[in-house]
Design a protein around this motif. Structure first.
Motif, PDB file in Angstrom:
ATOM      1  N   ASP A 133      -2.819   8.848   7.677  1.00 40.93           N
ATOM      2  CA  ASP A 133      -3.288   7.802   8.947  1.00 40.93           C
ATOM      3  C   ASP A 133      -3.950   6.691   8.063  1.00 40.93           C
ATOM      4  OD1 ASP A 133      -5.557   8.985   7.753  1.00 40.93           O
ATOM      5  OD2 ASP A 133      -6.323   9.516   9.606  1.00 40.93           O
ATOM      6  N   SER A 134      -3.705   6.644   6.721  1.00 42.99           N
ATOM      7  CA  SER A 134      -4.438   5.402   6.130  1.00 42.99           C
ATOM      8  C   SER A 134      -3.277   4.400   6.039  1.00 42.99           C
ATOM      9  CB  SER A 134      -4.744   5.765   4.572  1.00 42.99           C
ATOM     10  OG  SER A 134      -3.735   6.148   3.750  1.00 42.99           O
ATOM     11  N   PRO A 186      -2.675   9.571  -0.569  1.00 44.02           N
ATOM     12  CA  PRO A 186      -3.664   8.971   0.466  1.00 44.02           C
ATOM     13  C   PRO A 186      -3.343   9.821   1.720  1.00 44.02           C
ATOM     14  CG  PRO A 186      -2.423   7.335  -0.601  1.00 44.02           C
ATOM     15  CD  PRO A 186      -1.720   8.394  -1.222  1.00 44.02           C
ATOM     16  N   ARG A 187      -4.056   9.626   2.516  1.00 43.19           N
ATOM     17  CA  ARG A 187      -3.968  10.289   3.978  1.00 43.19           C
ATOM     18  C   ARG A 187      -2.801   9.613   4.857  1.00 43.19           C
ATOM     19  NH1 ARG A 187      -8.963  12.015   6.967  1.00 43.19           N
ATOM     20  NH2 ARG A 187      -7.978  10.560   8.650  1.00 43.19           N
ATOM     21  N   ASP A 243       0.889  -1.103  -0.001  1.00 44.64           N
ATOM     22  CA  ASP A 243      -0.057   0.060  -0.083  1.00 44.64           C
ATOM     23  C   ASP A 243       0.864   1.322   0.023  1.00 44.64           C
ATOM     24  OD1 ASP A 243      -2.230  -1.591  -0.018  1.00 44.64           O
ATOM     25  OD2 ASP A 243      -2.834  -1.401   2.150  1.00 44.64           O
TER      26      ASP A 243
END
Length: 187
Positions: free
Chosen positions: A44-45, A41-42, A20
C-alpha cells in the motif's frame, strides 16, 4: 485473474511512483544499497498505480519485484538506442496497446490497454517511462553515480544535470572526493 474477457486499461504513473517502485522493490538497487536485510516496502506504500481496483488488489510482492527488476535495465542502458530497444521489448512483452477513449463530454484521451491483467503493472510502468522518454529524452533517466548505489532516478530538474538518486548519495560522493583530494595533497 480474470476480468471477464475485457481488456484492462492503464494510465501513466507519476515519475515518483515509478522511481519508488524500482528502488524499493528491485533486487539490484536493494543489493548494491546493502538493503537486502530490510523488509520489502508494504504494497500500500506504492502510491497511485492507476490500475483498476481488482488488478491492484491482486498484486503481490513477487509480481511487483519482477516488474521492478524488468524495468531497471532500461535505466541502466549505456546509450539511447539500447534504452529504446529494452523498453520496446518490455512494452511488447506486456502487450501494451494504445487506445483512444471517449470521455462523457465527447472529448478523447489516450490510454493503454493490455489483454492479460497480470501484465497491467508492467504495462503501466513501461508506458510511464516511454512517455517520459518521448517528452524529455534519454539523458533524463539513469542510475545513481554514487558508490554502492544502483538506485534509479528520473531527472525533472530545469538544468537536466542530475547524476544521483538523492541528496544523500550526492553528499557522500562530495565528501569522498574532498577526502581524496585532501589525502593526495598531504602526500
Amino acid at each position: 485473474m480474470d476480468c471477464g474477457g475485457r481488456t484492462v486499461t492503464v494510465s501513466v504513473l507519476t515519475p515518483e511512483v515509478l522511481v519508488d517502485l524500482v528502488n524499493g522493490w528491485g533486487a539490484r538497487p536493494r543489493q548494491e544499497g546493502l538493503r537486502t536485510d530490510e523488509p520489502l516496502p508494504r504494497l500500500d506504500s506504492l502510491g497511485d498505480l492507476s490500475l483498476p481496483g481488482a488488478v491492484r488488489d491482486a498484486l503481490d510482492a513477487d509480481a511487483v519485484a519482477r516488474v521492478a527488476d524488468a524495468i531497471h535495465p532500461v535505466f541502466a542502458a549505456a546509450d539511447a538506442p539500447g534504452c529504446a530497444d529494452r523498453l520496446t521489448r518490455l512494452l511488447s512483452a506486456a502487450g501494451a496497446r494504445p487506445v483512444l477513449a471517449a470521455a462523457p463530454d465527447d472529448t478523447f484521451h489516450a490510454v493503454w490497454s493490455v489483454a492479460a491483467t497480470d501484465d497491467a503493472l508492467l504495462a503501466a510502468v513501461a508506458v510511464t517511462l516511454r512517455t517520459h522518454l518521448a517528452e524529455h529524452g534519454w539523458g533524463r533517466i539513469g542510475l545513481c553515480a554514487g558508490a554502492h548505489c544502483a538506485d534509479v532516478y528520473i531527472d525533472q530538474s530545469p538544468g537536466g544535470r542530475r547524476r544521483f538518486c538523492s541528496v544523500t548519495c550526492q553528499n557522500r560522493a562530495r565528501v569522498a572526493a574532498f577526502r581524496s583530494r585532501r589525502a593526495a595533497g598531504a602526500g
